[in-house]
Scaffold this active site. Structure first.
Site: not given
Length: 297
Positions: A75-76, A149
């Site tokens: 995901d990074g 986020e």
């Protein structure tokens, strides 16, 4: 058809799967361009030099040249790939070389299927909101957007932060906490979730405020519409704090006003057949896992 390939690193155990992906696309007649550092890594570490049409850098991916970008990693890596496609509309598909992979949700077992779907154009594209950040009314280059986020966090040696929060012109509260996460629905399963925030389907249009270790038992996460403008002013004894935009980090000084809202930029995420959000939620996060669900009468 041409696709772009991006990755940050490749572990030896995943390399055979990467070859399977690349060679499968080649057999299907799919052209490929590769991010320059990733191509150099494949050549230097593995002596692997596929017939890429060309290589691209951070500012040289031309949207007219490619139909989608393959993010190879976790995901990074997927979040980093946003740097290459933002403003372009090029959709991203994540191929998972790690463990969890909520955004990078194509496992190694499905690489052949993914190749078939890509080559045949059998996939859907979902549009995801991104957050936009302004500091004192100004946007900071390459530090003004986030898919998951915006995080306001105390520095390693500092005490609690006082985070004065407003929704538009309306005062909300002052968080006494280790920090505050302002997340999109896409990011609701990331840092926000670890702080006790709600899981929100990406189909929803919201912004989620999740305090990190608040020093007040009456403070709870809050979901507001994506039309809201979140304004924050931060105070701390050290005079500084850490601001995170997905995987990018910057030290900030107290007193500057932060404005966070849903920006005009969107990210397109590829959805393959037989994939849906709720299967991913259940399988990746073991959501609702209970041994009794697998018991027979």
């Amino acid at each position: 058809m041409t696709v772009a390939i991006y990755g940050r690193s490749i572990e030896p155990e995943f390399f055979p799967y990467l070859k399977r992906l690349v060679e499968g696309l080649e057999r299907k007649g799919v052209g490929m361009v590769c991010e320059e550092k990733f191509a150099a890594l494949l050549s230097g570490n593995y002596g692997y030099e596929p017939k890429f049409l060309n290589c691209f850098g951070r500012c040289t991916l031309i949207k007219e040249e490619v139909e989608l970008l393959l993010s190879v990693g976790g995901d990074g890596t997927f979040l980093d790939s946003v740097i290459y496609v933002k403003d372009s509309g090029v959709p991203v598909l994540g191929v998972n070389s790690g463990h969890l992979g909520f955004l990078a949700n194509v496992p190694v077992e499905e690489i052949e299927d993914a190749v078939d779907f890509i080559a045949a154009g059998k996939y859907e594209v979902e549009q995801r909101d991104m957050l936009q950040l302004e500091v004192e009314g100004q946007r900071i280059a390459d530090f003004d957007y986030a898919l998951n986020e915006v995080g306001v966090l105390k520095a390693a040696t500092s005490s609690l932060l006082k985070i004065h929060a407003y929704i538009g012109e309306n005062y909300l509260t002052t968080y006494w906490a280790d920090g505050l996460v302002v997340a999109t629905p896409t990011g609701s399963t990331a840092y926000s979730l670890s702080g006790g925030g709600p899981i929100v389907s990406p189909e929803c249009r919201n912004i989620i405020l999740t305090p990190i270790c608040p020093h007040n038992l009456t403070i709870r996460p809050l979901v507001v519409p994506n039309t809201a403008e979140v304004r924050l002013k931060v105070e701390g004894r050290s005079g500084e704090y850490v601001l995170c935009m997905d995987s990018r980090i910057r030290k900030m000084t107290d007193g500057q006003e932060l404005k966070i809202c849903t920006g005009s930029q969107k990210i397109n995420v590829v959805k393959l057949p037989r994939h849906n959000y709720y299967d991913t939620l259940r399988n990746k996060l073991m959501w609702g896992e209970d041994r009794r669900n697998g018991m027979k009468d």
